[in-house]
Scaffold this motif. Structure first.
Motif, mmCIF file in Angstrom:
data_model
loop_
_atom_site.group_PDB
_atom_site.id
_atom_site.type_symbol
_atom_site.label_atom_id
_atom_site.label_comp_id
_atom_site.label_asym_id
_atom_site.label_seq_id
_atom_site.Cartn_x
_atom_site.Cartn_y
_atom_site.Cartn_z
ATOM 1 N N ALA A 278 77.250 -38.396 130.998
ATOM 2 C CA ALA A 278 76.632 -37.771 132.176
ATOM 3 C C ALA A 278 76.986 -36.292 132.267
ATOM 4 N N VAL A 279 78.245 -35.936 131.978
ATOM 5 C CA VAL A 279 78.660 -34.537 132.017
ATOM 6 C C VAL A 279 77.878 -33.724 130.986
ATOM 7 N N GLY A 280 77.783 -34.252 129.764
ATOM 8 C CA GLY A 280 77.042 -33.547 128.723
ATOM 9 C C GLY A 280 75.572 -33.415 129.063
ATOM 10 N N HIS A 281 74.987 -34.513 129.503
ATOM 11 C CA HIS A 281 73.572 -34.548 129.835
ATOM 12 C C HIS A 281 73.259 -33.577 130.970
ATOM 13 N N SER A 282 74.067 -33.584 132.001
ATOM 14 C CA SER A 282 73.830 -32.739 133.175
ATOM 15 C C SER A 282 73.990 -31.261 132.842
ATOM 16 N N PRO B 292 85.318 -41.403 113.532
ATOM 17 C CA PRO B 292 85.065 -40.247 114.407
ATOM 18 C C PRO B 292 85.546 -40.526 115.824
ATOM 19 N N ASP B 293 85.917 -39.461 116.531
ATOM 20 C CA ASP B 293 86.345 -39.595 117.920
ATOM 21 C C ASP B 293 85.115 -39.937 118.763
ATOM 22 N N THR B 294 85.048 -41.164 119.231
ATOM 23 C CA THR B 294 83.851 -41.625 119.935
ATOM 24 C C THR B 294 83.650 -40.933 121.280
ATOM 25 N N LYS B 295 84.732 -40.521 121.909
ATOM 26 C CA LYS B 295 84.605 -39.821 123.187
ATOM 27 C C LYS B 295 83.962 -38.451 122.985
ATOM 28 N N ILE B 296 84.442 -37.712 121.989
ATOM 29 C CA ILE B 296 83.867 -36.397 121.705
ATOM 30 C C ILE B 296 82.405 -36.540 121.292
ATOM 31 N N ALA B 297 82.119 -37.537 120.458
ATOM 32 C CA ALA B 297 80.746 -37.752 120.005
ATOM 33 C C ALA B 297 79.822 -38.063 121.180
ATOM 34 N N THR B 298 80.294 -38.876 122.110
ATOM 35 C CA THR B 298 79.483 -39.212 123.282
ATOM 36 C C THR B 298 79.190 -37.975 124.111
ATOM 37 N N LEU B 299 80.176 -37.116 124.294
ATOM 38 C CA LEU B 299 79.978 -35.885 125.051
ATOM 39 C C LEU B 299 79.009 -34.950 124.337
ATOM 40 N N VAL B 300 79.210 -34.767 123.036
ATOM 41 C CA VAL B 300 78.353 -33.850 122.260
ATOM 42 C C VAL B 300 76.901 -34.335 122.251
ATOM 43 N N PHE B 301 76.700 -35.609 122.002
ATOM 44 C CA PHE B 301 75.335 -36.123 122.006
ATOM 45 C C PHE B 301 74.749 -36.099 123.418
ATOM 46 N N GLY B 302 75.611 -36.198 124.433
ATOM 47 C CA GLY B 302 75.136 -36.028 125.802
ATOM 48 C C GLY B 302 74.546 -34.645 126.006
ATOM 49 N N PHE B 303 75.178 -33.620 125.395
ATOM 50 C CA PHE B 303 74.634 -32.260 125.458
ATOM 51 C C PHE B 303 73.205 -32.220 124.905
ATOM 52 N N PHE B 304 72.996 -32.880 123.780
ATOM 53 C CA PHE B 304 71.672 -32.856 123.156
ATOM 54 C C PHE B 304 70.647 -33.648 123.971
ATOM 55 N N HIS B 305 71.066 -34.753 124.569
ATOM 56 C CA HIS B 305 70.154 -35.517 125.414
ATOM 57 C C HIS B 305 69.698 -34.665 126.600
ATOM 58 N N GLY B 306 70.615 -33.935 127.203
ATOM 59 C CA GLY B 306 70.256 -33.075 128.318
ATOM 60 C C GLY B 306 69.372 -31.923 127.883
ATOM 61 N N LEU B 307 69.665 -31.349 126.719
ATOM 62 C CA LEU B 307 68.852 -30.250 126.205
ATOM 63 C C LEU B 307 67.444 -30.718 125.863
ATOM 64 N N ASN C 285 68.759 -33.805 138.645
ATOM 65 C CA ASN C 285 69.928 -34.302 137.922
ATOM 66 C C ASN C 285 70.595 -35.457 138.667
ATOM 67 N N ILE C 286 70.643 -35.356 139.996
ATOM 68 C CA ILE C 286 71.180 -36.466 140.787
ATOM 69 C C ILE C 286 70.342 -37.716 140.563
ATOM 70 N N GLY C 287 69.021 -37.523 140.513
ATOM 71 C CA GLY C 287 68.136 -38.657 140.236
ATOM 72 C C GLY C 287 68.391 -39.253 138.865
ATOM 73 N N VAL C 288 68.624 -38.386 137.880
ATOM 74 C CA VAL C 288 68.930 -38.861 136.526
ATOM 75 C C VAL C 288 70.179 -39.731 136.537
ATOM 76 N N GLU C 289 71.199 -39.287 137.247
ATOM 77 C CA GLU C 289 72.441 -40.057 137.287
ATOM 78 C C GLU C 289 72.271 -41.366 138.056
ATOM 79 N N LEU C 290 71.468 -41.346 139.114
ATOM 80 C CA LEU C 290 71.176 -42.599 139.825
ATOM 81 C C LEU C 290 70.417 -43.554 138.921
#
Length: 230
Positions: A86-90, A135-150, A174-179
């Motif tokens: 969510a942080v990456g996506h937002s 691979p560090d799954t937490k970092i990967a989730t955040l990084v791919f979250g960036f791309f999903h948001g972009l 963005n609030i709607g996306v998170e809901l």
């Protein structure tokens, strides 16, 4: 041996993902597109609705989210990974639209397809077997979250949202996306909760992740084809 019925269902699922080209490309429906283009000023409730609708109907987001929580059992761990996504996506959705980042939507969506492939391979333990590291799954989730948001930002930019009330509307979206993500997550967890109680979960987990990986590869192929053809 994989039951023929399950294999057929998985194949049909992958084909459905490939066929749903609008959803995979973060597209907005024609009605919503016209609304976004025409309105101006602050419209919080409509943008919350549009954000939630996008997430619930976004097959690429749901596939990645499904893969992320596939082998997570504790709510604490689920909350951590979903929050990172969510942080990456937002972050990139807001920044990408507000600062008018001009990036090819085809290439971004191809990377999003890659995120689905990555998560399926991770669930299958392929990185440890093939390369001897995890691979560090937490970092990967955040990084791919960036791309999903972009990826979402590139589509929103195509609709020339009125600058009047842009930031409040983006925050509402963005609030709607998170809901929407919470709604989708709840449905996935309910499904997974029932499935994990069956004897066939571990027997079929491999096949489901292979199907998810196939869908990711099809998304990559579709988007790269669109990039070179367009």
């Amino acid at each position: 041996m994989v039951p023929p019925r399950l294999a057929t269902v998985c194949l049909a699922f992958a084909l459905l993902v490939l066929a749903a080209t609008d959803a995979l490309a973060h597209a907005v429906t024609e009605g919503d597109k016209g609304y976004i283009i025409e309105i101006s000023g602050i419209n919080l409730i409509p943008f919350v609705y549009l954000g939630a609708k996008h997430m619930v109907t976004g097959y690429d987001h749901l596939l990645f989210l499904f893969g992320v929580i596939f082998f997570l059992y504790r709510m604490k761990h689920i909350a951590i990974y979903v929050s990172l996504f969510a942080v990456g996506h937002s972050t990139t959705m807001l920044l990408g639209v507000f600062f008018d980042w001009n990036v090819s939507s085809y290439l971004i969506d191809a990377i999003i397809g890659l995120s689905v492939v990555y998560k399926a391979l991770d669930n299958l333990g392929a990185f440890q077997r093939w390369f001897g590291f995890q691979p560090d799954t937490k970092i990967a989730t955040l990084v791919f979250g960036f791309f999903h948001g972009l990826g979402l930002a590139t589509k929103i930019l195509e609709y020339d949202i009125a600058p009047d009330g842009l930031l409040p509307n983006l925050i509402a979206f963005n609030i709607g996306v998170e809901l929407g993500q919470l709604i989708a997550l709840a449905m996935i967890l309910i499904f997974m909760g029932f499935w994990r109680r069956t004897e066939g979960f571990w027997r079929h987990a491999y096949t489901v992740n292979v199907a998810m990986m196939s869908a990711g590869f099809m998304l990559i192929g579709y988007q790269l084809t669109g990039y070179f053809v367009a």
